[in-house]
Write an enzyme that holds these catalytic residues in place. Structure first.
Site, PDB file in Angstrom:
ATOM      1  N   HIS A 190     -13.199  -4.017   1.823  1.00  0.00           N
ATOM      2  CA  HIS A 190     -13.706  -5.367   2.071  1.00  0.00           C
ATOM      3  C   HIS A 190     -14.705  -5.802   0.995  1.00  0.00           C
ATOM      4  O   HIS A 190     -14.654  -6.910   0.476  1.00  0.00           O
ATOM      5  CB  HIS A 190     -14.353  -5.393   3.457  1.00  0.00           C
ATOM      6  CG  HIS A 190     -15.112  -6.630   3.721  1.00  0.00           C
ATOM      7  ND1 HIS A 190     -14.484  -7.829   3.953  1.00  0.00           N
ATOM      8  CD2 HIS A 190     -16.430  -6.880   3.717  1.00  0.00           C
ATOM      9  CE1 HIS A 190     -15.402  -8.752   4.111  1.00  0.00           C
ATOM     10  NE2 HIS A 190     -16.591  -8.214   3.977  1.00  0.00           N
ATOM     11  N   GLU A 423       9.337  -3.497  -6.353  1.00  0.00           N
ATOM     12  CA  GLU A 423       8.192  -2.631  -6.106  1.00  0.00           C
ATOM     13  C   GLU A 423       8.637  -1.285  -5.551  1.00  0.00           C
ATOM     14  O   GLU A 423       7.828  -0.424  -5.243  1.00  0.00           O
ATOM     15  CB  GLU A 423       7.174  -3.310  -5.185  1.00  0.00           C
ATOM     16  CG  GLU A 423       7.759  -3.920  -3.943  1.00  0.00           C
ATOM     17  CD  GLU A 423       6.735  -4.709  -3.118  1.00  0.00           C
ATOM     18  OE1 GLU A 423       5.534  -4.659  -3.404  1.00  0.00           O
ATOM     19  OE2 GLU A 423       7.165  -5.364  -2.148  1.00  0.00           O
ATOM     20  N   ASP A 447       2.607  -1.383  -5.231  1.00  0.00           N
ATOM     21  CA  ASP A 447       3.536  -0.519  -4.510  1.00  0.00           C
ATOM     22  C   ASP A 447       4.425   0.275  -5.462  1.00  0.00           C
ATOM     23  O   ASP A 447       4.787   1.413  -5.174  1.00  0.00           O
ATOM     24  CB  ASP A 447       4.397  -1.347  -3.546  1.00  0.00           C
ATOM     25  CG  ASP A 447       3.665  -1.573  -2.231  1.00  0.00           C
ATOM     26  OD1 ASP A 447       3.092  -0.612  -1.708  1.00  0.00           O
ATOM     27  OD2 ASP A 447       3.644  -2.720  -1.749  1.00  0.00           O
ATOM     28  N   CYS A 494       2.916  -9.459 -10.151  1.00  0.00           N
ATOM     29  CA  CYS A 494       1.913  -9.995  -9.222  1.00  0.00           C
ATOM     30  C   CYS A 494       1.049  -8.899  -8.627  1.00  0.00           C
ATOM     31  O   CYS A 494       0.235  -9.163  -7.753  1.00  0.00           O
ATOM     32  CB  CYS A 494       2.564 -10.831  -8.134  1.00  0.00           C
ATOM     33  SG  CYS A 494       3.689  -9.910  -7.090  1.00  0.00           S
TER      34      CYS A 494
HETATM   35  C1  PEP Z   1       2.274  -5.083  -4.957  1.00  0.00           C
HETATM   36  O1  PEP Z   1       2.718  -4.194  -4.230  1.00  0.00           O
HETATM   37  O2  PEP Z   1       1.982  -4.907  -6.151  1.00  0.00           O
HETATM   38  C2  PEP Z   1       2.055  -6.424  -4.428  1.00  0.00           C
HETATM   39  C3  PEP Z   1       1.726  -7.413  -5.232  1.00  0.00           C
HETATM   40  O3  PEP Z   1       2.151  -6.613  -3.103  1.00  0.00           O
HETATM   41  P1  PEP Z   1       1.058  -6.076  -2.053  1.00  0.00           P
HETATM   42  O4  PEP Z   1      -0.131  -5.617  -2.806  1.00  0.00           O
HETATM   43  O5  PEP Z   1       0.775  -7.233  -1.164  1.00  0.00           O
HETATM   44  O6  PEP Z   1       1.799  -4.985  -1.354  1.00  0.00           O
HETATM   45 MG    MG Z   2       3.654  -4.662  -2.357  1.00  0.00          MG
END
Ligand code: PEP
Ligand code: MG
Length: 571
Positions: A190, A423, A447, A494
């Site tokens: 957090h 991912e 991921d 992302c």
């Molecule tokens: C990721 O896995 O890199 C991603 C952008 O999704 P999240 O972090 O929400 O799993």
């Molecule tokens: Mg992810």
């Protein structure tokens, strides 16, 4: 080596690249448990006191959550209020009181039992233990007449704590917080999320932080993950100079591009409508990841199509004229949703999560796609272009199935694109086949690193393996990016790695077409890109791929960085 790194101090994990110098202010820890609390003489009266204290804490947290409505802080406070109001917690504490435990100990013991369960589940639930214990501390403080945990700031200060719960954060006057240092927590805790959102210099997991003298002057150097007591003038100048230079970068609002004009879209990661409104005011060229599950973390039941459509339409309207990449629900493992939980899985991170929900709850996936189609109509003509993607796609067949479902829900035609997140290593290894089924791909490097390196992404102790600079992870990213280039389809990134300016250059050199990050990272990434040609980015990508380990890859790229950029970014 920078000046700050040359000085010893507390080492931790930096959040962001800013730094600040200021006085330490410790956040008061939990209250003392009375050493000799007697067994209650009137158990029912004691049960009533416990229930009243839990109720008061819940009301207090609810009020603070409403005051911060729409923000991540508000949501997390709402979740803490729910914990305080959990009938199972009150029932267990009452049971302990009735069997002869004093009220403060009863609350303490009941919370610890719940905390043990959360910790055994791991991931997102384990990170919520801090929130649960903050509820405990507030209730115990009320029952024993001690002050509630927290700190009253009367002047700008660096807040130091073992870890900060959302309730601790909401009790602080954030306008007086210069920086944050915690002994515990991790890059996804957090504290780190809030620091990132507020653009505050922050170092987490700084062993020894709680031993810093209250009022002592420290330099918080997030770029180097260090906290220095009594910094000398050189360190002060370097940190303050770097932070001023970073602030100056914020005024550049041009689209992302290399110095020779190769465009790379710079996008924002969001989770709520309020995030969208805040991000829309920045120079983000759109949203590259809308984590829709964040909207429903507290929901006990699946949201209706209408409720969903309203939220999505608000985001599309906020970004009119730009683009919004919406990710369908990524429920499970580190992001549990009460209405989509799979109760009987031994390994939730490898279970029915993300797009796999279609196997157990197909209606949920279809409803969301319908809600997105409805949102598009609601938002009208000038609204953002809608890109929709599914998380955790593992095969080309899943990609095909998702594309068909989106089309069936009405997500087709001009102004809509359908894609998948890459991912899962299986999808990256067969990226050509996966991308052939959809319009675009988006690499989720958080991921991808977790699954490639078989390392729980929330375990701070495995951070070295989870590093996106690991050669195996870079290989899979490179493979996916070149499949995108070959197919002429956009492939973005992302995951958190997109917000690392050094990695952003490598990703660009690998052929990635967009980078999506928390808005606080946009200016630095834009500056890094603007300062290098696409040929230089390609050379950096090759240097990273040729390195034998993560550290060597980072160093090889850092050596190719222009000196002025290295100085501004403190690399
Ligand atoms: C990721 O896995 O890199 C991603 C952008 O999704 P999240 O972090 O929400 O799993
Ligand atoms: Mg992810």
């Amino acid at each position: 080596m920078t000046g700050a790194a040359a000085h010893p101090g507390l080492a931790g994990i930096g959040v962001g690249r800013r730094g600040v110098v200021g006085p330490v202010r410790h956040v008061r820890g939990g209250p003392e448990l009375p050493a000799d609390e007697p067994a209650p003489t009137d158990p029912e009266a004691a049960v009533a006191r416990v229930e009243e204290a839990l109720g008061d804490v819940r009301a207090d947290l609810t009020a603070r959550s409403e005051a911060a409505a729409g923000s991540t802080l508000g949501e997390v406070l709402g979740a803490a209020a729910l914990m305080a109001g959990d009938p199972a917690l009150a029932a267990r504490a009452a049971e302990l009181v009735r069997s002869g435990t004093g009220p403060a100990h009863a609350v303490h013991d009941a919370v610890e039992e719940f905390a043990a369960t959360f910790e055994s589940i791991g991931g997102y639930m384990a990170e919520r233990v801090t929130d649960l214990r903050s509820v405990r501390d507030r209730v115990v403080a009320r029952l024993t007449g001690q002050p509630e945990p927290g700190a009253e700031l009367s002047e700008p200060a660096v807040v130091v704590a073992r870890d900060l719960s959302p309730a601790d954060t909401s009790a602080l006057d954030l306008s007086l917080v210069l920086g944050i240092v915690t002994e515990e927590g991790g890059p996804t805790s957090h504290t780190a999320i809030i620091a990132r959102q507020l653009g505050l210099p922050c170092v987490v997991r700084a062993a020894g932080a709680t031993g810093l003298p209250d009022g002592g002057i420290v330099a918080v150097d997030a770029a180097n993950g260090r906290v220095l007591l009594d910094p000398d003038d050189d360190v002060r100048r370097e940190i303050e100079g770097r932070t001023a230079a970073l602030d100056a970068l914020e005024s550049d609002r041009e689209p992302g591009a290399t110095s020779d004009g190769h465009a790379v879209q710079l996008l924002a990661n969001i989770g709520t409508v309020e995030d969208a409104e805040r991000a829309a005011a920045t120079a983000a060229e759109g949203v590259g990841l809308f984590r829709t599950e964040v909207l429903f973390l507290d929901a006990a039941e699946a949201p209706t199509v209408e409720d969903q459509a309203e939220a999505y339409a608000a985001v599309l309207s906020a970004f009119s004229g730009r683009k919004v990449v919406v990710r369908t629900l990524d429920a499970g493992a580190d992001k549990p949703l009460a209405f989509a939980n799979q109760d009987d899985e031994d390994n939730p991170a490898l279970g029915v999560r993300g797009y796999r929900l279609v196997r157990t709850m197909p209606d949920l996936v279809q409803d969301q796609l319908r809600a997105l189609a409805q949102a598009r109509e609601q938002a009208g003509e000038g609204a953002a272009e809608l890109w929709v993607m599914a998380p955790m796609i593992a095969t080309a067949a899943e990609a095909r199935e998702f594309a068909a479902a989106a089309q069936e829900a009405g997500l087709q035609g001009a102004g809509v694109k359908v894609g998948v997140m890459v991912e899962v290593p299986g999808a990256a290894l067969r990226a050509e086949g996966v991308l052939a089924e959809v319009d675009f791909g988006s690499l989720g490097t958080n991921d991808l690193a977790q699954y490639t390196m078989a390392s729980d992404r929330l375990l701070g102790g495995l951070a070295d393996l989870l590093d996106p600079w690991q050669p195996a992870v870079l290989d899979l990213v490179a493979r996916t990016a070149s499949a995108g280039v070959a197919a002429g389809k956009p492939v973005g990134v992302c995951g958190e790695s997109a917000g690392d300016p050094l990695m952003a250059l490598v990703l660009t050199g690998l052929g990635v077409t967009s980078l999506s990050m928390s808005t606080g990272a946009l200016a630095e990434v834009r500056h890094a890109l603007r300062s290098h040609t696409s040929a230089e980015c390609e050379a950096m990508a090759q240097a990273a791929l040729a390195a034998g380990d993560a550290g060597a890859a980072r160093e090889a790229v850092a050596r190719l960085l222009h000196a002025d950029v290295r100085e501004v970014l403190g690399i």
